[in-house]
Design a protein around this motif. Structure first.
Motif, short mmCIF file in Angstrom:
data_model
loop_
_atom_site.label_atom_id
_atom_site.label_comp_id
_atom_site.label_asym_id
_atom_site.label_seq_id
_atom_site.Cartn_x
_atom_site.Cartn_y
_atom_site.Cartn_z
N LEU A 285 -12.92 8.19 -0.75
CA LEU A 285 -12.87 7.35 0.45
C LEU A 285 -11.49 7.39 1.08
O LEU A 285 -11.35 7.48 2.31
CB LEU A 285 -13.26 5.91 0.09
N ALA A 286 -10.45 7.35 0.26
CA ALA A 286 -9.08 7.42 0.80
C ALA A 286 -8.85 8.74 1.54
O ALA A 286 -8.23 8.75 2.61
CB ALA A 286 -8.07 7.26 -0.34
N ARG B 107 -2.57 -3.49 5.84
CA ARG B 107 -2.37 -3.98 4.48
C ARG B 107 -3.58 -3.74 3.58
O ARG B 107 -3.58 -4.11 2.41
CB ARG B 107 -2.04 -5.47 4.50
N THR B 108 -4.61 -3.08 4.10
CA THR B 108 -5.82 -2.83 3.32
C THR B 108 -5.52 -1.91 2.14
O THR B 108 -4.80 -0.93 2.26
CB THR B 108 -6.90 -2.20 4.20
N ARG B 109 -6.09 -2.26 0.99
CA ARG B 109 -6.00 -1.41 -0.20
C ARG B 109 -7.43 -1.14 -0.70
O ARG B 109 -8.37 -1.87 -0.39
CB ARG B 109 -5.21 -2.10 -1.30
N LEU B 110 -7.57 -0.07 -1.48
CA LEU B 110 -8.83 0.24 -2.15
C LEU B 110 -8.67 -0.18 -3.61
O LEU B 110 -7.82 0.34 -4.33
CB LEU B 110 -9.15 1.73 -2.06
N VAL C 296 -4.37 4.98 2.65
CA VAL C 296 -4.76 3.69 2.09
C VAL C 296 -4.62 3.79 0.58
O VAL C 296 -5.25 4.63 -0.05
CB VAL C 296 -6.21 3.33 2.47
N PRO C 297 -3.80 2.95 -0.04
CA PRO C 297 -3.55 3.07 -1.48
C PRO C 297 -4.76 2.68 -2.32
O PRO C 297 -5.55 1.81 -1.94
CB PRO C 297 -2.38 2.12 -1.72
N VAL C 298 -4.89 3.34 -3.48
CA VAL C 298 -5.92 3.00 -4.46
C VAL C 298 -5.24 2.26 -5.60
O VAL C 298 -4.26 2.75 -6.18
CB VAL C 298 -6.63 4.25 -4.99
N THR C 299 -5.74 1.07 -5.94
CA THR C 299 -5.13 0.26 -6.99
C THR C 299 -6.21 -0.29 -7.90
O THR C 299 -7.39 -0.36 -7.52
CB THR C 299 -4.32 -0.90 -6.39
N ASP D 194 -8.83 -6.38 1.41
CA ASP D 194 -9.04 -5.22 0.56
C ASP D 194 -10.48 -4.72 0.62
O ASP D 194 -11.40 -5.46 1.01
CB ASP D 194 -8.71 -5.56 -0.90
N ILE D 195 -10.66 -3.48 0.20
CA ILE D 195 -11.97 -2.89 0.00
C ILE D 195 -12.13 -2.69 -1.51
O ILE D 195 -11.33 -2.01 -2.14
CB ILE D 195 -12.10 -1.54 0.72
#
Length: 633
Positions: free
Chosen positions: A84-85, A67-70, A96-99, A107-108
């Motif tokens: 990074l993705a 569930r980690t997102r950037l 890993v999605p970027v939002t 999250d990161i």
């Protein structure tokens, strides 16, 4: 890459800990359990290269998961997050999605805070808790924070909670590669760029030849096409590695002027010197300026490296009296031949400055025999102990980079003793011939990979030999030079971190050992039965039915390497130590099932078949590489 040097982490001394616990019972007013003592002991920072120098441990941990997102909220941080993705995907962590939305647990968060002056241009702050937050004052700093994250995830998806502010000690942290004379594969160079960035190294010096449109007479093999360089530079820009080009001059110019006798220095006996540019000729400077212009088409770096080393290697100015005459005509009766040399350097500096570039030179040409000074602002890369010491150069106002010979890895020759340097706590203040007490005036340091014996080792062997020197220079230029008690501990740290995501395994041979029928798709050669055997460094040997091995050995030798395009490839007595019998097999990119390109591990030219069935080697841009099939017998 080859399997790196692997060392088991040093084991703890149980007896020592037991004695300490017993002493604690006598030295404290109340008994303290070992568990409580451990709770109070500061947690060791997680392992990275460079080591985290300001780690403050927290409670709990961060967990990277499905569930980690950037989370990145502006254009600059989103660019860092997208890189990074890409790297997380290359590391096998999926997409890993970027939002830009609000962050949540797991999250990161990548952020840019231009007001945080503590971090400078390259530093970052890392906060690890329920979320993992990376903050840089500039894009490069945030990017380096993501490199730390990748190193931690390479070891475990769970990262201990804590905080660090991580800022480099030196501005320039680099690697130098002489792809001069010989050719080094672009795959290898791209691996190097990725690994440099992963270890927070930021400058790659490349002494190399770009195939020239302006001077086609200079295009002897060893060159790179402009499209290859553009791709490499683009990768460097993505990963914050500045690629600095070098054309060595006025010495070591034979790759450029071996077919230009009009530009060669001539001695009193009438002998022309193909490696030395005649610095008294205006045409020589004009020629060199045109090369700077052409390199400017593909290298946007603000630096230009002109080498300026070993101009009189194996000789002296006395054999060239017209150089002294030239110097006296320009600078008076007290001028020396060395002044003519410095004059050439300064004219190149002025031209490079007009192109928006700052000059870099090696130090050994600065012997003190000159009355004319090098232009202020020229960076001097100090590799050799000569009369003019680093402290003198710094006092005179020149930026100085430490490129000490003790940091070199020479193909088939000297290899840096990284263990010894580590145990001595080497840092960039330790030059050849002088140890300084202050960092002032020192821009940084780099390791150098040079092919003095071009066939002494293969690229894969050089990669293996450079693994620990690269880790060491990253550590010594960013932070403390001695983060672990001994070299074994530091080697274990480097091993745990490993290589960057996206680094290609260039030791993989796509076919198993065995007997095959070798044939070319064009049916110009007679199919032959060969035995394919993988070598220890990740190439293959091909042995025919008569027990002879395929080898490239004919044509003009440069640095002990046969680099003449179109020269014959022959079957010779097998010798496991002979690197010219090692070949790289690459599946044909055209999708021809079973087809392979076969490339010499040393010359980097492909095995090709002529119309009459002879075997030759050619650069892939001069002749379409032959597609070979190897069918299992």
């Amino acid at each position: 890459m080859l399997t790196e040097f692997r060392t088991k982490p040093p084991t703890g001394r149980r007896g020592s800990r037991l004695v300490g616990a017993v002493l604690a019972l006598f030295l404290t007013a109340a008994p303290v359990s070992a568990a409580h003592a451990a709770d109070r002991a500061p947690a060791a920072p997680p392992r990275t290269v460079p080591a985290l120098s300001d780690w403050q441990a927290g409670k709990g941990s961060y967990e990277f998961g499905a569930r980690t997102r950037l989370v990145a909220r502006d254009a600059v941080s989103r660019r860092v997050a997208r890189t990074l993705a890409d790297d997380l995907r290359a590391a096998g962590e999926g997409s890993v999605p970027v939002t830009s939305g609000p962050s949540r647990t797991g999250d990161i968060v990548v952020d840019i805070d231009a007001h945080d002056k503590r971090l400078g241009a390259e530093g970052y702050e890392l906060n690890v808790g329920g979320r993992l937050e990376i903050t840089g004052a500039a894009e490069t700093g945030a990017f380096y924070g993501t490199r730390t994250l990748l190193q931690l995830l390479a070891q475990s998806p769970r990262i201990p909670a804590g905080r660090t502010v991580d800022v480099p000690q030196y501005e320039e942290r680099g690697v130098g590669v002489c792809a001069c004379y010989v050719h080094i594969s672009t795959d290898w160079l791209e691996n190097l760029v990725r690994d440099m960035a992963y270890h927070k190294l930021n400058q790659l010096l490349l002494e190399l030849k770009v195939k020239s449109d302006a001077h086609p007479e200079a295009n002897s093999w060893g060159y790179y096409t402009k499209s290859e360089i553009r791709r490499l530079v683009a990768l460097g820009e993505k990963y914050h590695v500045t690629i600095v080009p070098e054309i060595n001059s006025p010495g070591h110019m034979d790759p450029w002027i071996q077919d230009r006798p009009d530009l060669q220095l001539v001695d009193v006996d009438g002998n022309a010197q193909p490696s030395r540019l005649d610095i008294t000729k205006p045409e020589a400077l004009t020629y060199y300026k045109s090369l700077i212009d052409e390199y400017g088409e593909v290298f946007p770096a603000k630096w230009w490296h002109m080498g300026a080393d070993e101009y009189m290697l194996g000789s002296d100015f006395a054999k060239y009296p017209h150089v002294l005459e030239y110097a006296r005509a320009r600078y008076g009766a007290d001028a020396t031949p060395q002044d003519a040399f410095i004059d050439f350097v300064n004219q190149v500096e002025a031209y490079a400055a007009g192109k928006g570039k700052k000059l870099r030179i090696w130090n050994d040409g600065l012997t003190g025999a000159n009355t004319v000074p090098v232009k202020p602002g020229t960076t001097v890369e100090h590799w050799l102990n000569v009369n003019v010491k680093p402290s003198q150069l710094i006092a005179q106002g020149y930026p100085v980079m430490n490129a000490a010979y003790s940091l070199y890895v020479i193909r088939g020759g000297f290899h840096s003793d990284t263990g010894k340097l580590y145990d001595e706590q080497w840092d960039p203040r330790s030059f050849e011939g002088e140890k300084l007490t202050s960092r002032s005036g020192i821009t940084g340091a780099k390791i150098s990979l040079w092919p003095d014996n071009g066939r002494g080792e293969t690229e894969n062997e050089v990669a293996e030999a450079a693994f620990m020197p690269l880790n060491h220079i990253a550590q010594a230029t960013w932070g403390t030079p001695h983060p672990d008690a001994d070299y074994a501990g530091f080697a274990a740290r480097a091993d745990a971190v490993g290589h960057a995501p996206g680094v290609r395994d260039l030791t993989r041979v796509p076919l198993a050992d065995g007997t095959y029928t070798l044939a070319d798709r064009g049916h110009r050669t007679t199919p032959a039965q060969v035995r394919l055997t993988r070598t220890a460094d990740g190439y293959a040997t091909l042995t025919n039915a008569a027990g002879a091995c395929l080898e490239t050995r004919s044509g003009k030798l440069t640095l002990n390497v046969p680099l003449e395009p179109g020269s014959a490839v022959t079957w010779e007595t097998c010798d496991a130590k002979n690197t010219l019998q090692r070949w790289q097999l690459t599946p044909d990119r055209g999708g021809d099932k079973g087809g392979h390109r076969i490339t010499s591990a040393i010359t980097r030219m492909t095995l090709d078949a002529t119309s009459d069935g002879a075997l030759v080697q050619y650069p892939p841009d001069q002749k379409a590489p032959t597609t070979w099939t190897l069918t299992r017998a």
